[in-house]
Design an enzyme around this catalytic site. Structure first.
Site, mmCIF file in Angstrom:
data_model
loop_
_atom_site.group_PDB
_atom_site.id
_atom_site.type_symbol
_atom_site.label_atom_id
_atom_site.label_comp_id
_atom_site.label_asym_id
_atom_site.label_seq_id
_atom_site.Cartn_x
_atom_site.Cartn_y
_atom_site.Cartn_z
ATOM 1 N N LYS A 133 0.209 14.639 13.802
ATOM 2 C CA LYS A 133 -0.039 14.497 13.107
ATOM 3 C C LYS A 133 -0.632 15.980 12.718
ATOM 4 C CE LYS A 133 -3.926 12.332 11.155
ATOM 5 N NZ LYS A 133 -5.616 11.936 11.367
HETATM 6 C C1 E4P Z 1 -6.740 10.554 8.139
HETATM 7 O O1 E4P Z 1 -6.402 9.854 8.534
HETATM 8 C C2 E4P Z 1 -8.003 11.177 8.153
HETATM 9 O O2 E4P Z 1 -8.013 11.819 9.933
HETATM 10 C C3 E4P Z 1 -9.369 10.915 7.717
HETATM 11 O O3 E4P Z 1 -8.909 9.586 6.733
HETATM 12 C C4 E4P Z 1 -10.314 11.501 6.989
HETATM 13 O O4 E4P Z 1 -11.365 11.179 6.605
HETATM 14 P P1 E4P Z 1 -12.533 11.865 5.925
HETATM 15 O O5 E4P Z 1 -12.124 12.464 4.840
HETATM 16 O O6 E4P Z 1 -13.959 10.731 6.093
HETATM 17 O O7 E4P Z 1 -13.406 12.797 7.378
#
Ligand code: E4P
Length: 216
Positions: free
Chosen positions: A84
């Site tokens: 990521k």
């Molecule tokens: C996606 O890859 C992220 O890990 C995640 O969906 C972030 O979500 P949040 O806004 O609830 O922290």
């Protein structure tokens, strides 16, 4: 639409896999920190061995060289790992180099159509629009997701769209209707998705009716 779990909790992942509906996982530093395990590599490897599909693991550093170095390390941890990388100018540079090396990138923290287009052009395997966080600032996250899905499809860009920052089951319904390839959902949302009060009531009634006969 495929379902990934947005968690670093191995028990949750195993349950999702047992149900036959979870085909991948996304994590992030916040999610990992919740597990209280400071060994990023060990936890990430355990997650990767709990599911056969892609597991997104985020870089913990900034700057092109540092991100590249860490991304290559993360890539070496498991066959199904996806790195990521945040949707920034530096992130694009890193994504472009990694994709040429055959390392899959999930471009994360994606909030605009432009970021998604650039991520796709740089070679990201996935882009992750954060639906819930857009809603939080009074922007329609699902509308943004729709635009991204439509435009990438229109230009035949092969990058898959992961609906991320999902907060409730209606986000999943809307993501499916928008044509997202994947929704990455927290475990509690996954359990909510299968629940319906009429199913629960129906089971009770069927069992009660059958018991009336067997008790005669
Ligand atoms: C996606 O890859 C992220 O890990 C995640 O969906 C972030 O979500 P949040 O806004 O609830 O922290």
């Amino acid at each position: 639409m495929r379902i990934f779990l947005d968690t670093a909790n191995v028990e949750q992942i195993r349950h999702g896999v047992r149900m036959g509906v979870v085909s991948g996982v996304t994590t992030n530093p916040t999610i990992n920190a919740k597990e209280g395990n400071a060994d990023y590599e060990a936890l990430s490897k355990e997650i990767c061995s709990s599911v056969s599909g892609p597991v997104s693991v985020e870089v913990l550093v900034e700057g092109v060289e540092s991100m590249l170095r860490q991304a290559r390390q993360i890539h070496s941890w498991a066959k199904n790992v996806v790195v990521k990388i945040p949707a920034t100018a530096e992130g694009l540079e890193v994504t472009s180099l990694l994709s040429k090396e055959g390392i899959k990138v999930n471009m994360t923290l994606c909030f605009s159509l432009n970021q998604a287009i650039l991520g796709a052009l740089a070679g990201a395997a996935y882009v992750s629009p954060f639906v819930g966080r857009l809603d939080d600032i009074g922007t329609d996250g699902i509308q943004r997701l729709k635009e991204i899905v439509e435009v990438l499809k229109c230009y035949q860009l092969r990058t898959e769209v992961i609906a991320a920052s999902i907060r409730h089951p209606m986000h999943c319904v809307a993501a499916a209707m928008a044509g997202a390839h994947i929704a990455t959902v927290p475990y509690n949302v996954l359990l909510q998705m299968i629940q319906h009060p009429m199913t629960t009531a129906g089971i009770s009634r069927f069992l009660a009716d059958w018991q009336k006969v067997t008790k005669k």
